[in-house]
Design an enzyme around this catalytic site. Sequence first.
Site, PDB file in Angstrom:
ATOM      1  N   HIS A  31      25.598 -26.176 -13.722  1.00  0.00           N
ATOM      2  CA  HIS A  31      26.334 -25.356 -14.686  1.00  0.00           C
ATOM      3  C   HIS A  31      25.539 -25.273 -15.978  1.00  0.00           C
ATOM      4  O   HIS A  31      25.507 -26.228 -16.764  1.00  0.00           O
ATOM      5  CB  HIS A  31      27.727 -25.928 -14.975  1.00  0.00           C
ATOM      6  CG  HIS A  31      28.543 -25.023 -15.847  1.00  0.00           C
ATOM      7  ND1 HIS A  31      29.381 -24.042 -15.340  1.00  0.00           N
ATOM      8  CD2 HIS A  31      28.627 -24.939 -17.195  1.00  0.00           C
ATOM      9  CE1 HIS A  31      29.950 -23.410 -16.362  1.00  0.00           C
ATOM     10  NE2 HIS A  31      29.517 -23.919 -17.493  1.00  0.00           N
ATOM     11  N   HIS A  33      23.540 -21.950 -18.743  1.00  0.00           N
ATOM     12  CA  HIS A  33      23.537 -20.512 -19.077  1.00  0.00           C
ATOM     13  C   HIS A  33      22.174 -20.106 -19.640  1.00  0.00           C
ATOM     14  O   HIS A  33      21.394 -20.959 -20.078  1.00  0.00           O
ATOM     15  CB  HIS A  33      24.564 -20.216 -20.172  1.00  0.00           C
ATOM     16  CG  HIS A  33      25.932 -20.755 -19.921  1.00  0.00           C
ATOM     17  ND1 HIS A  33      26.816 -20.199 -19.015  1.00  0.00           N
ATOM     18  CD2 HIS A  33      26.581 -21.817 -20.473  1.00  0.00           C
ATOM     19  CE1 HIS A  33      27.941 -20.890 -19.034  1.00  0.00           C
ATOM     20  NE2 HIS A  33      27.843 -21.879 -19.900  1.00  0.00           N
ATOM     21  N   TYR A  49      32.156 -14.190 -29.175  1.00  0.00           N
ATOM     22  CA  TYR A  49      31.259 -14.977 -30.013  1.00  0.00           C
ATOM     23  C   TYR A  49      29.843 -14.440 -29.853  1.00  0.00           C
ATOM     24  O   TYR A  49      29.540 -13.758 -28.869  1.00  0.00           O
ATOM     25  CB  TYR A  49      31.317 -16.473 -29.647  1.00  0.00           C
ATOM     26  CG  TYR A  49      30.806 -16.810 -28.258  1.00  0.00           C
ATOM     27  CD1 TYR A  49      31.687 -16.922 -27.180  1.00  0.00           C
ATOM     28  CD2 TYR A  49      29.455 -17.030 -28.004  1.00  0.00           C
ATOM     29  CE1 TYR A  49      31.228 -17.214 -25.895  1.00  0.00           C
ATOM     30  CE2 TYR A  49      28.989 -17.348 -26.724  1.00  0.00           C
ATOM     31  CZ  TYR A  49      29.894 -17.434 -25.683  1.00  0.00           C
ATOM     32  OH  TYR A  49      29.437 -17.736 -24.411  1.00  0.00           O
ATOM     33  N   THR A  77      30.478 -15.483 -21.219  1.00  0.00           N
ATOM     34  CA  THR A  77      31.251 -14.308 -21.655  1.00  0.00           C
ATOM     35  C   THR A  77      30.534 -13.512 -22.752  1.00  0.00           C
ATOM     36  O   THR A  77      30.828 -12.336 -22.954  1.00  0.00           O
ATOM     37  CB  THR A  77      32.633 -14.727 -22.183  1.00  0.00           C
ATOM     38  OG1 THR A  77      32.447 -15.656 -23.264  1.00  0.00           O
ATOM     39  CG2 THR A  77      33.455 -15.377 -21.079  1.00  0.00           C
ATOM     40  N   ARG A 124      32.464 -15.326 -11.545  1.00  0.00           N
ATOM     41  CA  ARG A 124      33.225 -16.204 -12.431  1.00  0.00           C
ATOM     42  C   ARG A 124      34.394 -15.437 -13.017  1.00  0.00           C
ATOM     43  O   ARG A 124      34.235 -14.311 -13.495  1.00  0.00           O
ATOM     44  CB  ARG A 124      32.344 -16.730 -13.549  1.00  0.00           C
ATOM     45  CG  ARG A 124      32.975 -17.836 -14.401  1.00  0.00           C
ATOM     46  CD  ARG A 124      31.903 -18.479 -15.205  1.00  0.00           C
ATOM     47  NE  ARG A 124      32.298 -19.691 -15.910  1.00  0.00           N
ATOM     48  CZ  ARG A 124      32.150 -19.829 -17.224  1.00  0.00           C
ATOM     49  NH1 ARG A 124      31.656 -18.827 -17.939  1.00  0.00           N
ATOM     50  NH2 ARG A 124      32.494 -20.961 -17.813  1.00  0.00           N
ATOM     51  N   ARG A 130      40.425 -17.663 -25.679  1.00  0.00           N
ATOM     52  CA  ARG A 130      39.549 -17.531 -26.851  1.00  0.00           C
ATOM     53  C   ARG A 130      38.198 -16.916 -26.446  1.00  0.00           C
ATOM     54  O   ARG A 130      37.384 -16.576 -27.289  1.00  0.00           O
ATOM     55  CB  ARG A 130      39.322 -18.867 -27.549  1.00  0.00           C
ATOM     56  CG  ARG A 130      38.614 -19.883 -26.686  1.00  0.00           C
ATOM     57  CD  ARG A 130      38.342 -21.177 -27.440  1.00  0.00           C
ATOM     58  NE  ARG A 130      38.055 -22.259 -26.510  1.00  0.00           N
ATOM     59  CZ  ARG A 130      36.872 -22.479 -25.954  1.00  0.00           C
ATOM     60  NH1 ARG A 130      35.852 -21.686 -26.232  1.00  0.00           N
ATOM     61  NH2 ARG A 130      36.702 -23.453 -25.095  1.00  0.00           N
ATOM     62  N   HIS A 181      34.733 -27.765 -15.331  1.00  0.00           N
ATOM     63  CA  HIS A 181      35.090 -28.821 -16.272  1.00  0.00           C
ATOM     64  C   HIS A 181      36.481 -29.435 -16.004  1.00  0.00           C
ATOM     65  O   HIS A 181      37.267 -29.658 -16.927  1.00  0.00           O
ATOM     66  CB  HIS A 181      35.006 -28.285 -17.703  1.00  0.00           C
ATOM     67  CG  HIS A 181      33.846 -27.382 -17.929  1.00  0.00           C
ATOM     68  ND1 HIS A 181      32.644 -27.547 -17.281  1.00  0.00           N
ATOM     69  CD2 HIS A 181      33.685 -26.271 -18.706  1.00  0.00           C
ATOM     70  CE1 HIS A 181      31.803 -26.584 -17.643  1.00  0.00           C
ATOM     71  NE2 HIS A 181      32.402 -25.795 -18.502  1.00  0.00           N
ATOM     72  N   ASP A 250      25.741 -27.743 -18.947  1.00  0.00           N
ATOM     73  CA  ASP A 250      26.380 -26.703 -19.761  1.00  0.00           C
ATOM     74  C   ASP A 250      25.473 -26.268 -20.918  1.00  0.00           C
ATOM     75  O   ASP A 250      25.940 -25.612 -21.869  1.00  0.00           O
ATOM     76  CB  ASP A 250      27.746 -27.115 -20.282  1.00  0.00           C
ATOM     77  CG  ASP A 250      28.492 -25.910 -20.846  1.00  0.00           C
ATOM     78  OD1 ASP A 250      29.206 -26.060 -21.839  1.00  0.00           O
ATOM     79  OD2 ASP A 250      28.297 -24.790 -20.308  1.00  0.00           O
ATOM     80  N   ASN A 255      29.893 -22.629 -28.230  1.00  0.00           N
ATOM     81  CA  ASN A 255      31.166 -22.880 -28.918  1.00  0.00           C
ATOM     82  C   ASN A 255      31.450 -24.352 -29.172  1.00  0.00           C
ATOM     83  O   ASN A 255      32.613 -24.729 -29.337  1.00  0.00           O
ATOM     84  CB  ASN A 255      32.330 -22.231 -28.149  1.00  0.00           C
ATOM     85  CG  ASN A 255      32.115 -20.749 -27.975  1.00  0.00           C
ATOM     86  OD1 ASN A 255      31.858 -20.041 -28.951  1.00  0.00           O
ATOM     87  ND2 ASN A 255      32.151 -20.286 -26.751  1.00  0.00           N
TER      88      ASN A 255
HETATM   89  O1  LIG Z   1      30.017 -22.809 -21.286  1.00  0.00           O
HETATM   90  C1  LIG Z   1      31.140 -23.176 -20.881  1.00  0.00           C
HETATM   91  O2  LIG Z   1      31.367 -23.478 -19.699  1.00  0.00           O
HETATM   92  C2  LIG Z   1      32.230 -23.236 -21.839  1.00  0.00           C
HETATM   93  C3  LIG Z   1      32.489 -22.254 -22.786  1.00  0.00           C
HETATM   94  C4  LIG Z   1      31.991 -20.906 -22.779  1.00  0.00           C
HETATM   95  C5  LIG Z   1      31.926 -20.129 -21.661  1.00  0.00           C
HETATM   96  O3  LIG Z   1      32.172 -20.621 -20.487  1.00  0.00           O
HETATM   97  C6  LIG Z   1      31.559 -18.678 -21.713  1.00  0.00           C
HETATM   98  O4  LIG Z   1      31.415 -18.110 -22.798  1.00  0.00           O
HETATM   99  O5  LIG Z   1      31.443 -18.110 -20.625  1.00  0.00           O
HETATM  100  C7  LIG Z   1      33.474 -22.595 -23.832  1.00  0.00           C
HETATM  101  O6  LIG Z   1      34.331 -23.494 -23.584  1.00  0.00           O
HETATM  102  O7  LIG Z   1      33.415 -21.966 -24.917  1.00  0.00           O
END
Ligand SMILES: O=C(O)/C=C(\C=C(/O)C(=O)O)C(=O)O
Length: 295
Positions: A31, A33, A49, A77, A124, A130, A181, A250, A255
Site C-alpha cells: 500500500h 502511492h 487536498y 483521491t 479502489r 473528507r 488500514h 502508505d 494528510n
Molecule cells: O493514503 C491513505 O491510505 C490514506 C489517506 C488518503 C487516501 O487514501 C487517498 O487520498 O486516496 C487518508 O487517510 O487521508
Amino acid sequence: AAFQKDANWLDWCAAPSKPAFVPPPGAVDAHCHVFGPGDEFPYAPERKYTPCDAGKAQLFALRDFLGFERNVIVQATCHGADNRALVDALQAANGRARGVATVRDTVTDAELAELHAAGVRGVRFNFVRRLVDPKPDAYYRAIIERIAPLGWHVVIYFEAADLAERWGFFTSLPTTVVVDHMGRPDVRLPVEGPEFQRFVRLMDEHPNVWSKVSCPERLSVSGPPGYDDVVPFARYLVERFPDRVLWGTDWPHPNMISHMPDDGKLVDFIPRIAASAELQRKLLVDNPMRLYWGA
Ligand SMILES: O=C(O)/C=C(\C=C(/O)C(=O)O)C(=O)O
C-alpha cells in the site's frame, strides 16, 4: 509550479532510518502511492487536498532502502480517476509493481484493458468523506460488473463508523475485498470490544475479505515511534487471519497532520504484529504475491 501543496501539508520523510527488521526475500510494500509530479500528471480538479509531489523514483528508492522487492501502488483521491501517474510508475517498475486504480462507471473496455496490461489488478472505492463525496451503491456495483471479468478485486477505505451502515453492501461484493488500514479502528476502545469485533466478524464470516494491517501512524493515540496502542489490533488480525492480511508503508503518507512517520520505524512495527518468520512471510510475500501476481 502548476500546483501548490496545501499550506499545512507535511512532506514525506527525506531521510528515513534504516529499519532493524530485515524483510524476507520478495517482500511487497502492498500500500503506497505516487503523486504527480503535478506539472506532468495533473492533480484532479475534484480533489479535496493538494499534496507535495512524490514520484516513482523516490518510491522505488524507498523500496530498495527499506529492503522490499515489489510495490502495490494504490490510486489516491488527489488524482481522482486519472490513473496516468499510476500507469507511468507501473510501466517503469519492470514487473515489480502492481496497481489498484480508480475508475468511474463510464470507464471503457479499452481503458480497462490498458490498465490491466500495465499491471492494475483492482479498483479502489473510497468512502472516507473528507476525501471523496460518496456515490450511491449502484455506481459501485456498475464498476464491479465491469472489472469482475478481468479477475480484479476491490479495495475499500472507510471509517469505523461506516461499517455498520454499509455492512450489507460490503458483504454483497462478489470479488476479493481488501480493507485499508483495518477499517480504521478507534484504538482507545478494547480489541475485544464490540466495535473492533464487528470488523473481525466481517472477516470471520466472509472469507473473501482481507485487511491491510497498515497505517498505525494514522490510528495511534500513543503516537510515534512505536504506535504501541495499535499493535494489539494489527497483531490480532495477523494471528487470526494469517492468509488474508497485507502490509504497506502508505508512503508518502497523505494528510498526516500530527507528524510525518519515519518509514524505517514503520517497517520495525512489522515484527511486533507478525512475531514469527512464517507470519512475516505470509504477510509480506505469500499473500500479496497470491493476490497481485497470481503466484
Ligand atoms: O493514503 C491513505 O491510505 C490514506 C489517506 C488518503 C487516501 O487514501 C487517498 O487520498 O486516496 C487518508 O487517510 O487521508
